[in-house]
Design a protein around this motif. Sequence first.
Motif, mmCIF file in Angstrom:
data_model
loop_
_atom_site.group_PDB
_atom_site.id
_atom_site.type_symbol
_atom_site.label_atom_id
_atom_site.label_comp_id
_atom_site.label_asym_id
_atom_site.label_seq_id
_atom_site.Cartn_x
_atom_site.Cartn_y
_atom_site.Cartn_z
ATOM 1 N N THR A 124 0.842 -1.197 0.000
ATOM 2 C CA THR A 124 0.000 0.000 0.000
ATOM 3 C C THR A 124 0.879 1.249 0.000
ATOM 4 O O THR A 124 0.375 2.361 0.093
ATOM 5 C CB THR A 124 -0.991 0.025 1.186
ATOM 6 N N ALA A 125 2.192 1.048 -0.125
ATOM 7 C CA ALA A 125 3.140 2.157 -0.284
ATOM 8 C C ALA A 125 3.342 2.385 -1.784
ATOM 9 O O ALA A 125 3.011 1.518 -2.598
ATOM 10 C CB ALA A 125 4.459 1.800 0.394
ATOM 11 N N PRO A 126 3.876 3.531 -2.184
ATOM 12 C CA PRO A 126 4.114 3.762 -3.613
ATOM 13 C C PRO A 126 4.956 2.647 -4.230
ATOM 14 O O PRO A 126 5.861 2.136 -3.565
ATOM 15 C CB PRO A 126 4.888 5.090 -3.626
ATOM 16 N N PRO A 127 4.678 2.230 -5.438
ATOM 17 C CA PRO A 127 3.692 2.778 -6.367
ATOM 18 C C PRO A 127 2.283 2.226 -6.179
ATOM 19 O O PRO A 127 1.387 2.511 -6.957
ATOM 20 C CB PRO A 127 4.240 2.357 -7.731
ATOM 21 N N TRP A 128 2.075 1.431 -5.142
ATOM 22 C CA TRP A 128 0.761 0.835 -4.892
ATOM 23 C C TRP A 128 -0.038 1.645 -3.870
ATOM 24 O O TRP A 128 -0.970 1.136 -3.263
ATOM 25 C CB TRP A 128 0.926 -0.617 -4.390
ATOM 26 N N GLY A 129 0.315 2.903 -3.688
ATOM 27 C CA GLY A 129 -0.311 3.743 -2.678
ATOM 28 C C GLY A 129 -1.798 3.978 -2.880
ATOM 29 O O GLY A 129 -2.486 4.407 -1.954
ATOM 30 N N HIS A 130 -2.307 3.692 -4.050
ATOM 31 C CA HIS A 130 -3.737 3.859 -4.327
ATOM 32 C C HIS A 130 -4.586 2.759 -3.693
ATOM 33 O O HIS A 130 -5.803 2.871 -3.636
ATOM 34 C CB HIS A 130 -3.973 3.887 -5.833
ATOM 35 N N ARG A 131 -3.957 1.694 -3.206
ATOM 36 C CA ARG A 131 -4.694 0.573 -2.626
ATOM 37 C C ARG A 131 -5.170 0.892 -1.212
ATOM 38 O O ARG A 131 -4.437 1.465 -0.413
ATOM 39 C CB ARG A 131 -3.817 -0.670 -2.575
ATOM 40 N N ASP A 132 -6.368 0.456 -0.903
ATOM 41 C CA ASP A 132 -6.934 0.608 0.430
ATOM 42 C C ASP A 132 -6.310 -0.438 1.360
ATOM 43 O O ASP A 132 -6.277 -1.625 1.028
ATOM 44 C CB ASP A 132 -8.451 0.422 0.365
ATOM 45 N N GLN A 133 -5.839 -0.007 2.513
ATOM 46 C CA GLN A 133 -5.162 -0.929 3.430
ATOM 47 C C GLN A 133 -6.080 -2.043 3.923
ATOM 48 O O GLN A 133 -5.668 -3.206 3.982
ATOM 49 C CB GLN A 133 -4.577 -0.168 4.619
ATOM 50 N N ASP A 134 -7.298 -1.706 4.294
ATOM 51 C CA ASP A 134 -8.208 -2.734 4.815
ATOM 52 C C ASP A 134 -8.574 -3.761 3.748
ATOM 53 O O ASP A 134 -8.607 -4.962 4.016
ATOM 54 C CB ASP A 134 -9.467 -2.098 5.403
ATOM 55 N N GLU A 135 -8.849 -3.298 2.528
ATOM 56 C CA GLU A 135 -9.174 -4.220 1.441
ATOM 57 C C GLU A 135 -7.975 -5.088 1.086
ATOM 58 O O GLU A 135 -8.114 -6.292 0.853
ATOM 59 C CB GLU A 135 -9.641 -3.446 0.210
ATOM 60 N N THR A 136 -6.786 -4.481 1.068
ATOM 61 C CA THR A 136 -5.559 -5.211 0.761
ATOM 62 C C THR A 136 -5.303 -6.268 1.826
ATOM 63 O O THR A 136 -4.952 -7.419 1.511
ATOM 64 C CB THR A 136 -4.369 -4.236 0.657
ATOM 65 N N ARG A 137 -5.490 -5.899 3.071
ATOM 66 C CA ARG A 137 -5.298 -6.832 4.197
ATOM 67 C C ARG A 137 -6.236 -8.030 4.067
ATOM 68 O O ARG A 137 -5.819 -9.190 4.155
ATOM 69 C CB ARG A 137 -5.537 -6.102 5.513
ATOM 70 N N ALA A 138 -7.511 -7.769 3.858
ATOM 71 C CA ALA A 138 -8.509 -8.845 3.784
ATOM 72 C C ALA A 138 -8.252 -9.754 2.579
ATOM 73 O O ALA A 138 -8.320 -10.981 2.697
ATOM 74 C CB ALA A 138 -9.913 -8.252 3.715
ATOM 75 N N ALA A 139 -7.940 -9.158 1.432
ATOM 76 C CA ALA A 139 -7.722 -9.954 0.224
ATOM 77 C C ALA A 139 -6.478 -10.834 0.353
ATOM 78 O O ALA A 139 -6.511 -12.015 -0.007
ATOM 79 C CB ALA A 139 -7.601 -9.045 -0.993
ATOM 80 N N PHE A 140 -5.374 -10.273 0.879
ATOM 81 C CA PHE A 140 -4.155 -11.074 1.005
ATOM 82 C C PHE A 140 -4.351 -12.199 2.013
ATOM 83 O O PHE A 140 -3.949 -13.338 1.773
ATOM 84 C CB PHE A 140 -2.958 -10.215 1.401
#
Length: 179
Positions: free
Chosen positions: A24-40
């Motif tokens: 969720t850091a650049p270049p992926w900074g556009h990703r939502d942390q909660d959604e990224t957490r749940a999906a991974f």
Amino acid sequence: MKRYVGDVVGIADELTEAYVEVFTAPPWGHRDQDETRAAFRQRLAVDAERDGFGAWIERADDGRIAGFVTGWVTPAPFRTDRSYGQVVQRLGAEQVDELLVGAFEIDELGVLGWARGTGLGRRLLATAVEDQPSGAWLLTWNQAHDTIAFYRRAGWHEPPALGPATDIVVFLSPNHPKI
């Protein structure tokens, strides 16, 4: 560096937090942390059951995860979920079958910001692919310019493209036997 197989689920929460910090850091900074957490977290539970799955974790002296790599041997038939359709579009089905099916797929590689520049990314990649007789492959987003440059410096190379450009870039390991 420790290798995990099915037991990676035992450190899933810790690994997920490291993943979120990286992706969720650049270049992926556009990703939502909660959604990224749940999906991974959900993917990790499924991926850990795949044939040939492996995860390698490097920890700092204080015990924190410094970096990780996960992957598995790519099964046949080739998947169509996530970005896999773009891989087939870019390389063509025959080349996918020849180069990727049966090779070790690096699914995730992450080095936390404070551990970058130490050679850890190269060590993680080398460890994951060293005993893979059919080579290895990975894909990344075409806007991750530093990541693409890193893979090229590490000796990874792009197979010949047979189709139109997509937003993913496919790389083959330096030890890939078919290139």
